[in-house]
Design a protein around this motif. Structure first.
Motif, short mmCIF file in Angstrom:
data_model
loop_
_atom_site.label_atom_id
_atom_site.label_comp_id
_atom_site.label_asym_id
_atom_site.label_seq_id
_atom_site.Cartn_x
_atom_site.Cartn_y
_atom_site.Cartn_z
N VAL A 51 11.99 68.06 18.26
CA VAL A 51 12.40 69.16 18.09
C VAL A 51 11.67 69.65 19.95
CG1 VAL A 51 11.65 71.16 17.05
CG2 VAL A 51 12.11 69.67 15.65
N LEU A 52 10.46 68.99 19.49
CA LEU A 52 9.89 70.03 20.76
C LEU A 52 11.21 69.18 22.84
CD1 LEU A 52 6.01 69.02 20.43
CD2 LEU A 52 7.62 71.54 20.23
N GLU A 53 11.38 67.86 22.74
CA GLU A 53 12.30 67.19 23.67
C GLU A 53 13.69 67.82 23.29
OE1 GLU A 53 12.08 62.99 22.66
OE2 GLU A 53 10.24 62.46 23.47
N GLY A 54 13.87 68.74 22.75
CA GLY A 54 15.06 69.35 22.37
C GLY A 54 15.00 70.63 22.91
N VAL A 55 14.05 71.08 22.58
CA VAL A 55 14.21 72.51 23.32
C VAL A 55 13.49 71.77 25.52
CG1 VAL A 55 12.25 74.51 24.11
CG2 VAL A 55 12.74 73.25 21.31
N ASN A 63 12.67 81.22 30.81
CA ASN A 63 12.07 82.31 30.21
C ASN A 63 12.34 82.03 28.45
OD1 ASN A 63 10.69 83.61 32.47
ND2 ASN A 63 12.19 84.65 32.27
N TRP A 64 13.79 81.46 28.39
CA TRP A 64 14.20 81.44 27.38
C TRP A 64 13.72 79.94 26.68
CZ3 TRP A 64 15.75 83.79 23.11
CH2 TRP A 64 16.76 82.84 22.34
N LYS A 65 13.50 79.42 27.54
CA LYS A 65 12.81 78.05 27.11
C LYS A 65 11.08 78.27 26.68
CE LYS A 65 13.29 74.24 29.50
NZ LYS A 65 12.91 73.00 30.46
N LYS A 66 10.24 78.80 27.57
CA LYS A 66 8.72 79.78 26.48
C LYS A 66 9.35 80.36 26.03
CE LYS A 66 6.84 80.12 30.89
NZ LYS A 66 6.15 81.92 32.14
N MET A 67 10.23 81.69 25.34
CA MET A 67 10.45 81.95 24.07
C MET A 67 10.85 81.16 22.75
SD MET A 67 10.28 85.13 22.96
CE MET A 67 10.77 86.01 24.07
N VAL A 68 12.13 80.09 22.74
CA VAL A 68 12.34 79.39 22.03
C VAL A 68 10.78 78.14 21.13
CG1 VAL A 68 13.55 77.12 21.72
CG2 VAL A 68 14.61 78.88 22.50
N MET A 69 10.07 78.27 22.51
CA MET A 69 8.35 77.14 22.74
C MET A 69 8.00 78.19 21.79
SD MET A 69 7.88 74.27 23.23
CE MET A 69 8.76 73.05 24.66
N VAL A 70 7.54 79.42 22.02
CA VAL A 70 7.25 80.06 20.96
C VAL A 70 7.61 79.58 19.45
CG1 VAL A 70 6.46 82.52 20.65
CG2 VAL A 70 5.88 81.26 23.08
N VAL A 71 8.94 80.63 19.48
CA VAL A 71 8.93 80.40 18.21
C VAL A 71 8.71 78.44 17.63
CG1 VAL A 71 11.69 80.59 16.89
CG2 VAL A 71 11.24 82.19 18.67
#
Length: 139
Positions: A51-55, A63-71
């Motif tokens: 999951v983390l590697e997918g993000v 910026n979207w990557k940071k947001m998705v990582m928080v989610v």
């Protein structure tokens, strides 16, 4: 001795990967989250690492990557909290409620990180950054 079988699905040994990603209950929570974020990837992930590697690998916009990582971390945390609520307090939390908890946690974490004046408009973020995702197999 307590059982090591997953308390949610009762089908597999409970380890971190199963609890947070592989369990049918966790998969249902993730499904709610991916639909909310309008992301149709990672359905085949079976470990936390995947999951983390997918993000990291499939979302190109910083910026979207940071947001998705928080989610993503809020999802892990909420699944863990729901599991503990069931085991220690006997309260089963449905997957749609767990998904709502993820949204609440994300908002709280972002508010605490960026201050009370921050306005997080997920709809605008989704519309602006969804095209910045590399589909699986095209990396």
């Amino acid at each position: 001795m307590d059982s090591t079988i997953c308390s949610r699905c009762g089908a597999f040994p409970e380890d971190a990967d199963h609890l947070l990603v592989g369990c049918t209950t966790a998969k249902n929570v993730w499904q709610h989250i991916w639909v909310w974020l309008k992301i149709s990837i990672w359905a085949q992930s079976s470990t936390v690492r995947e999951v983390l590697e997918g993000v990291q690998d499939q979302i190109r916009c910083k910026n979207w990557k940071k947001m998705v990582m928080v989610v993503t971390f809020a999802t892990f945390w909420s699944i863990w909290r729901c599991r503990n609520e069931g085991i220690f307090n006997g309260n089963y939390i449905p997957t749609h409620k767990a998904a709502e908890m993820v949204k609440e946690e994300t908002f709280i974490w972002m508010r605490n990180r960026y201050g009370p004046k921050v306005h997080i408009d997920f709809k605008i973020l989704q519309e602006h950054y969804t095209d910045k995702i590399t589909p699986p197999g095209q990396r």
